[in-house]
Write an enzyme that holds these catalytic residues in place. Sequence first.
Site, short mmCIF file in Angstrom:
data_model
loop_
_atom_site.label_atom_id
_atom_site.label_comp_id
_atom_site.label_asym_id
_atom_site.label_seq_id
_atom_site.Cartn_x
_atom_site.Cartn_y
_atom_site.Cartn_z
CG ASP A 18 -2.18 0.82 0.95
OD1 ASP A 18 -3.20 0.61 1.62
OD2 ASP A 18 -2.12 1.70 0.06
C1 GLC Z 1 -4.48 4.19 -0.21
C2 GLC Z 1 -5.33 3.01 0.20
C3 GLC Z 1 -5.40 1.91 -0.82
C4 GLC Z 1 -5.31 2.50 -2.20
C5 GLC Z 1 -3.92 3.10 -2.36
C6 GLC Z 1 -3.74 3.75 -3.73
O1 GLC Z 1 -3.70 4.62 0.87
O2 GLC Z 1 -5.04 2.42 1.45
O3 GLC Z 1 -6.61 1.18 -0.60
O4 GLC Z 1 -5.54 1.51 -3.19
O5 GLC Z 1 -3.63 4.03 -1.34
O6 GLC Z 1 -4.61 4.81 -3.87
#
Ligand code: GLC
Length: 723
Positions: free
Chosen positions: A264
């Site tokens: 993430d």
């Molecule tokens: C965010 C979220 C994740 C998302 C990623 C990209 O922090 O936790 O669910 O897909 O970043 O946007």
Amino acid sequence: MNKIVENLFSQMTIEEKIGQLIQVTGDFFQNGDSKITGPLSQENRLKDSVRYTVGSVLGVSGANDVENIQKDYLKHNRLKIPLLFMADVVHGYKTIFPIPLGLASTFNPDMMTISSEVAASESAAGGVRVTFAPMTDLVRDPRWGRVMESTGEDPYLNSVMAAASVKGFQGKLPIDENHVAATVKHFAAYGAPEAGREYNTVDISEWRFRDQYLSSYKAAIDAQAKLVMTSFNTLFGIPATGNKYLMKDILRNELTFDGVLISDWNAIEELIHHGTAEDLNNAAEIALDAGVDIDMMAFAYAKLLDNINGIPDKVLKLIDESAIRILELKEELGLFENPYVGISQQKENDETVAQKNKQQALQVSEESIVLVKNNNGTLPLSPHQRVFLTGPAANTGDLLGSWSWKGDIDDTDSLFTQLKQKVDTVDFSEGITYHQDVPQDWNNIVDQVNDVDVIVVALGLQSSESGEATSMTNPALPDGQIAYLRALQALGKPIVTIVVTGRPLVLTTVDELSDAVLISFFPGTMGAEALSSILVGATEPTGRLPMTFPENAGQIPIYYNAYNTGRPVEVGMDNGEEKYISKYIDSPNEPLYPFGFGLGYANIDIVHIAVTNHVISSSGTIELVVQLANTSDRSGSTVLQCYTHQIVGETVRPLKELKWFKKVSLLANSKKEVIISLPVNNLVSVHSDLRSYVDEGYYDVMVGLNSSELSHDDIQIKYLEEK
Ligand code: GLC
């Protein structure tokens, strides 16, 4: 290894291999519409020399932008390895469907598939090849804002919806130009932060993780999802993103996931803040060792480029493995054959397609809305009733919820716009805004109310009040909205309250003050039309709650599939014991609205249940025959639900576990027989040695139309000699 991949890989330098493992936002290539969905570091940690070797981009979409970035990139990339574009297309791209909690409320996996399919088709035309969805985290705490992105508190409902979503996003394999690769997230147990506080510690036993949380990730992986995303939280004492046991032993070996594992946003660097990595280099090596293939926006893998010769052989091997998985994904998505696969400005702007997609979204939105109270047949409204419409959610397009990508609230109809097309007389005054205490022009409102038959008040939270980084200590409507509802109720007309929300709320006072209550989990682009269609009875409300609604915030976490405890209230009361039992001294144990609950306009009930066999072999199937009857003059639907409880287990077992459900429609004044067929293998449970299998013994099998009003019957599972 695929021939194309093998040939490319054999030519790649270590710098180019590491480049494939780096993911950045579109800003590194253009100053365009790149969504920023996480914290940005102060310094630009990507050297210019690396820009045209990175493997993927997140947050960019739009045929024109994607095409331009790809063209520019391929001019500079030595081996012409295309960029892979990823985005959070969760419940729609341009046509926005209900938030996943609303999709779950349909209790109809086909609706989830439709939502994901349309989202895939629209976003693929916009250049997206991977979506960061479905989120399959089990959530039992409405204080946590991302409950909106989940499908709720039940492992089985989550599993069914997870598989349905992957099927919609990916279509039949190999993934074609109208579909996108799905990413199962967030692995794992991100939905269980202590106190519901975002990014907080998750500390659950491995037994509970396997028994309640793991199945929905497994269902999505079994549905062939191509990627998994790591979660920010710790699990079993180690941050998931650096947790080798979780990612290698459980994800890769046990669940046999062989796709791409992406961190993430910045999660690799955050191993330092967690206190399990000394510095960015160390964090990179830990994450690689855990099998994390792509570093989203932490630039930890980029850091390795500072000292190529100092990279240990073991890490070089891990880099090779990750680079190959990424190249194989690009090949599978058709990028080597055509770096612009799926991109179509014509399709992206095709109005005919958009209208068709909106019609599908309307059906899904209608099925997502939950009627939880309807005293004295207040609903449906007659088209000739004079209505006073008011409240902060009555005349706004803010019906899309969080993660609604290119959805435009200015281009979204309001309830007022739609209702006045269905009812002869609709007077309107907003009354109060979302966080206002005193209504504007109260005297005018009193005059308007005098002349009407019924008040429809649309309350709720704004889209920005659920989603990532929106934890609330008290998931409730603002006091001003409650006060306004109380003032309206005192005017003596029937009150229909609509609550538009991204999370379960404490609605006890709303329930007391209203004659009818509809709950709408951000219903999307067509939400207003769906709500007004249900208000006038053109459509039957058929949604059911995928999460328990607490009677008060102090009960949280409260969920239907709880364990019995050694001093259950029922046993105590039966023995005349009123003190030493599992209860509160200031609140009931029961929620306001239970899991699986919802009403319709037709009178549909269960009139007979018969269990075909009371003794079933371990490889057999439990079968029940259920008679439903609709005794009203209008057709309708209900959601028939089947729960089980293992009466004696080696470990404690939830008092009820949803094992089967089906939305059933019945014509006016008709009956219908439904067969519930439940393979015994669905009764599997996790034992203290963490092994999963079905125990012999007695099980309570329960059938009903929600989780709290159930008919019971016992069955016995025996390991009879296989015939
Ligand atoms: C965010 C979220 C994740 C998302 C990623 C990209 O922090 O936790 O669910 O897909 O970043 O946007």
